[in-house]
Design a protein around this motif. Structure first.
Motif, PDB file in Angstrom:
ATOM      1  N   ASP A  94       0.830  -1.210   0.000  1.00  0.00           N
ATOM      2  CA  ASP A  94       0.000   0.000   0.000  1.00  0.00           C
ATOM      3  C   ASP A  94       0.861   1.255   0.000  1.00  0.00           C
ATOM      4  N   LEU A  95       1.929   1.243   0.783  1.00  0.00           N
ATOM      5  CA  LEU A  95       2.831   2.391   0.781  1.00  0.00           C
ATOM      6  C   LEU A  95       3.493   2.572  -0.579  1.00  0.00           C
ATOM      7  N   ALA A  96       3.821   1.475  -1.233  1.00  0.00           N
ATOM      8  CA  ALA A  96       4.434   1.569  -2.553  1.00  0.00           C
ATOM      9  C   ALA A  96       3.460   2.188  -3.560  1.00  0.00           C
ATOM     10  N   ARG A  97       2.195   1.826  -3.483  1.00  0.00           N
ATOM     11  CA  ARG A  97       1.212   2.410  -4.393  1.00  0.00           C
ATOM     12  C   ARG A  97       1.058   3.913  -4.144  1.00  0.00           C
ATOM     13  N   MET A  98       1.100   4.316  -2.889  1.00  0.00           N
ATOM     14  CA  MET A  98       1.038   5.737  -2.588  1.00  0.00           C
ATOM     15  C   MET A  98       2.279   6.460  -3.137  1.00  0.00           C
ATOM     16  N   SER A  99       3.434   5.842  -2.978  1.00  0.00           N
ATOM     17  CA  SER A  99       4.662   6.471  -3.457  1.00  0.00           C
ATOM     18  C   SER A  99       4.702   6.553  -4.976  1.00  0.00           C
ATOM     19  N   ILE A 100       4.080   5.608  -5.656  1.00  0.00           N
ATOM     20  CA  ILE A 100       4.011   5.676  -7.116  1.00  0.00           C
ATOM     21  C   ILE A 100       3.297   6.951  -7.549  1.00  0.00           C
ATOM     22  N   GLY A 101       2.193   7.268  -6.874  1.00  0.00           N
ATOM     23  CA  GLY A 101       1.489   8.498  -7.192  1.00  0.00           C
ATOM     24  C   GLY A 101       2.354   9.724  -6.968  1.00  0.00           C
TER      25      GLY A 101
END
Length: 302
Positions: A94-101
Motif C-alpha cells: 500500500d505504501l508503494a502504491r502511494m509512493s508511485i502516485g
C-alpha cells in the motif's frame, strides 16, 4: 510386617495399576498432544521469523526505490515500487502504491498521479487511513490540474469536525475555490482554519497568508490606464511626479504652495499665472482651481 506397611504397599500397587490403565487407554492421545504442542510452538516461532524476514526485505526494497526517486531515476523508482506493490509484504504494498502516485506527480504527470491515488482510495482492501490520505493527495494535485468539483468529490467527506484529515481537506477545497474565483467560500474556509486552535502550524500559516491575499486582491488595471511617467513604465497616469518643485513654468525654483496641481495636470486645473510689479499680488483666478489652491506670491520688487 506391620499393618501400616502392608496398607502402604497395597496403595502403591493400586496407584501403579491405575496409571498403567490410564496410559494404556490414553497414552497414544497424550503423546500426540505433546507432539502437537511442540510442533505448534515451533511453527509459531518459525512463522514469526519468516514474517520478520519478509518485512525486512520489503522494507529494504522500499527504501531502495525511494533512493532511486531522490536520485532522479524516477522511471526505475516506479518500476521498483510496482514490484513491491505486487510482491511486497505487510503494509509495504500500500505504501508503494502511494509512493508511485507521488513519483508520477514529480514527473509532471498529474493525470496519472491522480489515477494512482484514486485507485488506492477506492480499494476496500486498503486500510481506511491510507485510503483517506490518498484522497487528500489526489485533491491537492487537482487544485492545479482539476476543478473545484473534482476536489470536492474526493475530500468533501473528510471535512467533518471528527475527521482526522479535516484540516488538509478543508485547505484543498479552499485553494480550489480561490482558484475558481469563489473568494467568499475560500475566505470562509481559510478563516475557519486560522481560528481553529487544532490546525497544524503550516496549514494555519498558509491560511493567514491566503486571507491577506484575498483581502488585498483587486481587479487588475487595464493597459490603457497605465503609462510611463518620467521614463518609468507602469505608473498610472493620475500619479503626480514625486519630485515636483516650483510653479509650473516658473524658473524661480520656489516650492509650490499647498494644493498646487502637478505639472502634467490639465490646464483648467492649474494655478493662475503670477503678476509682476511693485506691491502686486496674484490676480484672482476665474477657474475652478481657485477653490483648492493658494495664490502664488509674485516675484519682483516690493
Amino acid at each position: 510386617m506391620s499393618d501400616d506397611s502392608f496398607f502402604r504397599e497395597v496403595s502403591d500397587e493400586l496407584r501403579q495399576d491405575k496409571v498403567k490403565a490410564v496410559w494404556t487407554k490414553f497414552g497414544a492421545w497424550i503423546f500426540a498432544a505433546v507432539v502437537l504442542a511442540v510442533a505448534t510452538t515451533a511453527g509459531v516461532v518459525g512463522w514469526d521469523r519468516y514474517r520478520i524476514a519478509q518485512a525486512n526485505e520489503s522494507g529494504d526494497n522500499y527504501l531502495a526505490a525511494l533512493d532511486l526517486a531522490r536520485e532522479g531515476k524516477r522511471d526505475e523508482a516506479v518500476a521498483a515500487l510496482q514490484t513491491i506493490a505486487v510482491d511486497g509484504y505487510g503494509a509495504y504494498p500500500d505504501l508503494a502504491r502511494m509512493s508511485i502516485g507521488g513519483v508520477l506527480h514529480e514527473q509532471d504527470k498529474p493525470d496519472e498521479a491522480v489515477a494512482a491515488f484514486d485507485a488506492v482510495a477506492k480499494d476496500s482492501d486498503v486500510p481506511q487511513p491510507i485510503r483517506d490520505m490518498a484522497a487528500v493527495r489526489a485533491a491537492y494535485i487537482l487544485v492545479d490540474s482539476g476543478t473545484l468539483d473534482d476536489v470536492r468529490s474526493r475530500v468533501e467527506r473528510l471535512t467533518g469536525d471528527s475527521e482526522p484529515l479535516r484540516f488538509p481537506a478543508r485547505e484543498a477545497i479552499a485553494l480550489a475555490a480561490w482558484k475558481a474565483g469563489d473568494r467568499e467560500t475560500a475566505r470562509q474556509l481559510f478563516q475557519e482554519l486560522l481560528d481553529d486552535a487544532g490546525a497544524p502550524n503550516g496549514i494555519s500559516g498558509r491560511a493567514r497568508m491566503m486571507l491577506e491575499v484575498i483581502a488585498a486582491g483587486t481587479p487588475a488595471e487595464s493597459a490603457d490606464s497605465v503609462a510611463p511617467v518620467d521614463g518609468v513604465a507602469g505608473v498610472p497616469l493620475t500619479t503626480p511626479p514625486a519630485t515636483a518643485t516650483g510653479v509650473p513654468g516658473s524658473d524661480t525654483g520656489q516650492p509650490a504652495a499647498a494644493g498646487t496641481p502637478p505639472a502634467d495636470a490639465p490646464e483648467s486645473a492649474s494655478a493662475p499665472a503670477p503678476a509682476t510689479g511693485t506691491n502686486s499680488q496674484a490676480a484672482p483666478s476665474s477657474t475652478p482651481s481657485q477653490a483648492v489652491s493658494e495664490p502664488v506670491p509674485a516675484t519682483g520688487a516690493n
